[in-house]
Design an enzyme around this catalytic site. Structure first.
Site, PDB file in Angstrom:
ATOM      1  N   ASP A 251      36.172  -7.592  -6.458  1.00 40.68           N
ATOM      2  CA  ASP A 251      35.650  -7.847  -5.125  1.00 40.68           C
ATOM      3  C   ASP A 251      34.328  -7.071  -5.001  1.00 40.68           C
ATOM      4  OD1 ASP A 251      35.235  -8.741  -2.587  1.00 40.68           O
ATOM      5  OD2 ASP A 251      37.215  -8.199  -1.830  1.00 40.68           O
TER       6      ASP A 251
HETATM    7  C1  BGC Z   1      35.328  -9.939   0.452  1.00 38.75           C
HETATM    8  C2  BGC Z   1      35.685 -11.104  -0.455  1.00 38.75           C
HETATM    9  C3  BGC Z   1      34.495 -12.016  -0.584  1.00 38.75           C
HETATM   10  C4  BGC Z   1      33.344 -11.215  -1.137  1.00 38.75           C
HETATM   11  C5  BGC Z   1      32.104 -12.031  -1.386  1.00 38.75           C
HETATM   12  C6  BGC Z   1      34.062  -9.252   0.029  1.00 38.75           C
HETATM   13  O1  BGC Z   1      33.627  -8.331   0.961  1.00 38.75           O
HETATM   14  O2  BGC Z   1      36.406  -9.034   0.471  1.00 38.75           O
HETATM   15  O3  BGC Z   1      36.796 -11.788   0.037  1.00 38.75           O
HETATM   16  O4  BGC Z   1      34.812 -13.105  -1.395  1.00 38.75           O
HETATM   17  O5  BGC Z   1      33.025 -10.180  -0.224  1.00 38.75           O
HETATM   18  O6  BGC Z   1      31.522 -12.458  -0.223  1.00 38.75           O
END
Ligand code: BGC
Length: 711
Positions: free
Chosen positions: A264
């Site tokens: 993530d």
């Molecule tokens: C979130 C993810 C997301 C990623 C990209 C993160 O802050 O937890 O779910 O896919 O950002 O945008």
């Protein structure tokens, strides 16, 4: 491209190229005038031309022309490796569908599949290759803002929706020109953050993790999703991003996942804050050893992994393996032959928000709504005198969180929709919550519609809350309207289960609308005026009070359960100031007609391995309107070697019934439905007595017993 060619390509790549391949760069970094504004060390990144040409994956492009430009840049890189473009396409791309929690309330996996298919077609034509969806985290606590992005509190339902979403995004396979590679997230148990506080610790027994939380990710993997995202949180005291047991033993070995694992956002760097890595180098090494292929935006693979490999050459094959997995995915998507495959600005313009897609958005929005209360006030009569007020009445954005590409202006506003729906509308000119004015108008109206809840920006990531009640101005209005005898319909917008116990006695009806998406206005008007009827059912429990949280139907009984025969007993598991039960249970939802359940029957009293039992229940439409009822089937294992939940959803089906018509819902029980993970990590069904239950929700159930026997 054949595997032998990919092998040769890998041999040709320099170490710098490999490190860039396992790195994900934000699209904004390509722009000349870009000023970094992100979480994590990437704030200080220097993006030179070489990196722009060799970054393996890019997050966040917003238009097809940008993608084509960047892909051209990659084609001028040393090995001309195309980049893979990723974005959070969560509940629609341009055509926005209801938030996932709303979509789930339809209890219709085929609808989920269709919406994801449309999102994939729009996004792929617009230059996106992969979506960070579905999020399949099981959630029991609505304080956590991301519950809006989940399908709720049930592992079975979450698994069914996980499969449907992956099938929708990936269509006939990621080799197709109109498919997105699906990235299931967040492995694992991100939804179990303690106290519902975002990014907080997760800790639970392995049995609980396996029984309740892991199934939905496994379902997505079985459906063929090509990517998996690691969670921010710990799993068994090891952050998911470097958790070898999770990523290697379970994901790769047990589930046979051969796709790409991505962190993530910045979660590799967070290994330092979690205090399992001293510095970026150690964080990168740990993540690589656990099986992470792509670093989303921490930069530690790009900047620090090279040094680690110089110190320990045993890491080199792991880096090569990660690079190969990424190359394989690009190859599977046909990007080596044609880096812009599927991207077509002209097609994108014709697909995005097309009439056909909006029709599906309308249907999805109508079917996502849940009627929680109705004292013979809904549907509204044509031409009825209606006052509209409340904190959400003027809200233009009813798309909900995670709708990056959506435009609220694409839809019709609530007020315009109600006018078009034929209401004689009164609107307070002095502000949506001006008590005096609203009360004055309400006196001259038959019904007051109070649009309330929470605005979209209070939902989704980093939006944990402890107070889940309606806003003070809405409660004040409600009290004043009740005092003067006005009849009120509550229209609730939210990305989570709110606490409606204060508001419930003050109104005549409650329609839970979630965030319905592009077609919000039309869908709400259709439901309120009875052109369509609400038929959704909750996939999360609506608490009676915040103090009950977490609350979920598939709980354990405890050694001192609060049973009807023990009413008034102090020493049972209960609150002294609040019921144990939620205000509205999992599976609950009314409609404009009514149903009666009877004659729950089993085809036998003993189930054996490899045999089946048929469960039948009769459902009659006792109202005046045709409808579709979602019938639910649950099972309870009454005694076993470990404690089991009081009930677990094991099947559901929809019955279309004309007024007066009666039909039978039929389910099949197999050994699989009785299985659980024991403390030795063995999945099995134990012989003994079981109760099967069927009914309209998780509380109003008919019951029958049966036995499971190994012989
Ligand atoms: C979130 C993810 C997301 C990623 C990209 C993160 O802050 O937890 O779910 O896919 O950002 O945008």
């Amino acid at each position: 491209m054949k595997q032998s060619k990919l092998d040769k390509l890998l041999l040709r790549m320099t170490q710098e190229e490999k490190l860039a391949q396992v790195f994900q760069l934000a699209a904004c970094c390509y722009e000349e005038d870009f000023v970094p504004d992100f979480t994590g060390p990437m704030r200080d990144i220097q993006v030179d031309d070489t990196l722009k040409k060799t970054a393996g994956t890019v997050i966040g492009i917003l238009e097809p022309e940008q993608m084509l430009r960047l892909q051209k840049l990659c084609a001028s890189g040393p090995n001309r490796i195309p980049a893979l473009f990723m974005l959070d396409v969560i509940h629609g791309f341009k055509t926005i569908f209801p938030i996932p929690l709303g979509l789930a309330s339809s209890w219709d996996p085929e609808l989920m599949r269709r919406t994801c298919r449309i999102a994939a077609r729009e996004a792929r034509a617009s230059g996106i290759h992969a979506t960070f969806a579905p999020m399949v985290d099981l959630v029991r606590d609505p304080r956590w803002g991301r519950v809006m992005e989940s399908t709720g509190e049930d592992p079975y339902l979450n698994s069914v929706f996980a499969k449907a979403a992956v099938k929708g995004f990936q269509g006939n396979g990621v080799g197709e020109k109109d498919s997105l590679a699906s990235c299931v997230k967040h492995l694992a148990a991100y939804g179990a953050a303690e106290a519902g506080r975002e990014y907080n610790t997760v800790d639970m027994s392995r049995g609980m993790l396996r029984d309740m939380y892991l199934d939905s990710y496994r379902a997505a993997v079985e459906a063929g999703c090509r990517l998996v995202m690691t969670a921010f949180n710990t799993v068994e005291r090891v952050p998911a991003t470097c958790n070898k047991w999770l990523l290697e033993t379970v994901l790769r070995k047990e589930w046979g996942f051969d796709g790409v694992v991505i962190t993530d956002w910045n979660s590799m760097n967070e290994l330092i804050a979690h205090s399992v890595a001293e510095d970026g180098g150690e964080a990168a090494r740990k993540a690589l050893e656990a099986g992470v292929d792509i670093d989303m935006m921490s930069g530690h693979y790009l900047f620090d992994l090279g040094g680690e490999i110089e110190k320990d050459s045993a890491l080199q094959p792991l880096l090569d393996q990660a690079v190969m997995r990424i190359l394989k995915l690009k190859n599977e998507m046909g990007l080596f032959e044609d880096p812009s495959r599927g991207t077509d600005p002209e097609l994108a313009r014709s697909l995005c928000s097309s009439e056909e897609h909006r029709l599906t958005a309308l249907e999805a929005a109508q079917r996502s709504m849940v009627l929680l209360k109705n004292e013979e006030i809904l549907p509204l009569k044509q031409g009825c005198k209606l006052t509209v007020a409340g904190t959400m009445a003027g809200q233009r954005d009813l798309l909900g969180g995670w709708s990056i590409m959506g435009n609220p202006e694409d839809g019709i506003s609530l007020i315009d929709a109600l006018k078009a729906g034929g209401a004689a509308l009164s609107i307070p000119g002095t502000g949506w919550t001006d008590k005096e004015e609203v009360c004055r108008l309400a006196k001259q109206s038959e019904v007051t519609l109070l649009a309330c809840g929470e605005p979209a920006e209070e939902t989704a990531e980093a939006n944990s809350k402890t107070a889940l009640r309606l806003k003070a101005p809405d409660m004040e209005l409600l009290r004043a309207l009740k005092a003067q005898g006005s009849r009120v319909v509550l229209l609730v917008f939210s990305g989570r289960a709110l606490v409606l116990s204060d508001a419930e006695p003050l109104c005549s009806a409650i329609l839970q609308a979630w965030f319905p998406g592009t077609e919000a206005g039309h869908a709400i008007a259709d439901i309120l005026f009875g052109i369509e009827q609400p038929e959704g059912k909750l996939t999360v429990s609506f608490p009676y009070a915040e103090g009950q949280l977490p609350i979920y139907y598939n709980c354990f009984r405890t050694g001192r359960p609060k049973l009807p025969e023990k009413a008034g007993d102090k020493y049972v598991s209960h609150y002294t100031d609040c019921p144990n039960e939620p205000l509205y249970p999992f599976g609950f939802g009314l409609s404009y007609t009514s149903y009666e359940y009877s004659a729950l029957k089993l085809s036998g009293s003993i189930l054996r391995p490899s045999e089946t039992l048929e469960v039948r229940v009769r459902v009659k439409n006792t109202g005046a309107r045709a409808g579709t009822e979602i019938v639910q089937m649950y099972v309870w294992d009454t005694c076993g070697s470990i404690v089991r939940p009081v009930k677990q959803l094991r099947g559901f089906t929809s019955l279309k019934l004309h007024p007066g018509e009666e039909k039978e819902a039929v389910f099949t029980l197999t050994e699989e439905d009785l299985m659980f993970w024991d403390n030795e990590e063995c999945r099995k069904a134990e012989p003994g007595r079981f109760i099967v239950m069927a009914g309209p929700d998780s509380q109003r159930l008919l019951e029958q017993e049966f036995y499971f026997s190994l012989t």
